[in-house]
Design a protein around this motif. Structure first.
Motif, PDB file in Angstrom:
ATOM      1  N   ARG A   1       2.325   9.278   4.655  1.00 14.52           N
ATOM      2  CA  ARG A   1       2.230   7.872   4.251  1.00 14.52           C
ATOM      3  C   ARG A   1       3.374   7.062   4.850  1.00 14.52           C
ATOM      4  O   ARG A   1       3.174   5.961   5.359  1.00 14.52           O
TER       5      ARG A   1
ATOM      6  N   ALA B   1       1.043   3.959  -3.055  1.00 13.46           N
ATOM      7  CA  ALA B   1       0.681   5.363  -2.817  1.00 13.46           C
ATOM      8  C   ALA B   1       1.826   6.295  -3.213  1.00 13.46           C
ATOM      9  O   ALA B   1       1.601   7.321  -3.875  1.00 13.46           O
TER      10      ALA B   1
ATOM     11  N   ASP C   1       0.827  -1.203   0.000  1.00 17.58           N
ATOM     12  CA  ASP C   1       0.000   0.000   0.000  1.00 17.58           C
ATOM     13  C   ASP C   1       0.865   1.258   0.000  1.00 17.58           C
ATOM     14  O   ASP C   1       0.571   2.230  -0.704  1.00 17.58           O
ATOM     15  N   CYS C   2       1.914   1.238   0.784  1.00 15.33           N
ATOM     16  CA  CYS C   2       2.813   2.391   0.856  1.00 15.33           C
ATOM     17  C   CYS C   2       3.500   2.647  -0.480  1.00 15.33           C
ATOM     18  O   CYS C   2       3.487   3.774  -0.992  1.00 15.33           O
TER      19      CYS C   2
ATOM     20  N   GLN D   1       2.350  14.798   1.965  1.00 13.85           N
ATOM     21  CA  GLN D   1       1.625  13.569   1.614  1.00 13.85           C
ATOM     22  C   GLN D   1       2.541  12.356   1.761  1.00 13.85           C
ATOM     23  O   GLN D   1       2.147  11.332   2.340  1.00 13.85           O
TER      24      GLN D   1
END
Length: 102
Positions: free
Chosen positions: A67, A29, A25-26, A63
């Motif tokens: 994250r 993103a 997921d990291c 952002q």
């Protein structure tokens, strides 16, 4: 002597899967954020003014920082659970008093 280094076997299958999901997921993103502002590998701000570009850079870095922080916290939680189990297994039980007669 107890080795205080966690081993792969200290993590459950669920924790291993959670770790891989968190990292996927990291990276997804971060890759998406980078593709949006640097499609050719070079940052391409949408603003023509320096102040606007500084604002865009701050927003992007915020952002990414958020994250990365979320990912680090999730990994620390996974590691903490494994370490807690490891310590419970490694530390002798204090429920039995030492034999004073030796």
């Amino acid at each position: 002597m107890n080795d205080s280094t966690l081993q792969e076997s200290d993590y459950t299958a669920a924790e291993t899967a959670e770790f891989r999901t968190v990292m996927s997921d990291c990276t997804t993103a971060l890759s998406g954020a980078l593709r949006a502002c640097a499609p050719d590998g070079q940052w391409q701000p949408t603003s023509t003014s320096l102040v606007g570009q500084l604002t865009e850079a701050d927003e992007l870095l915020d952002q990414m920082y958020r994250r990365l922080g979320e990912t680090r916290r999730a990994i620390r939680q996974i590691d903490s659970r494994a370490r807690q189990r490891f310590l419970v297994r490694s530390v002798p039980s204090q429920s039995e008093p030492d034999d004073p007669t030796g």
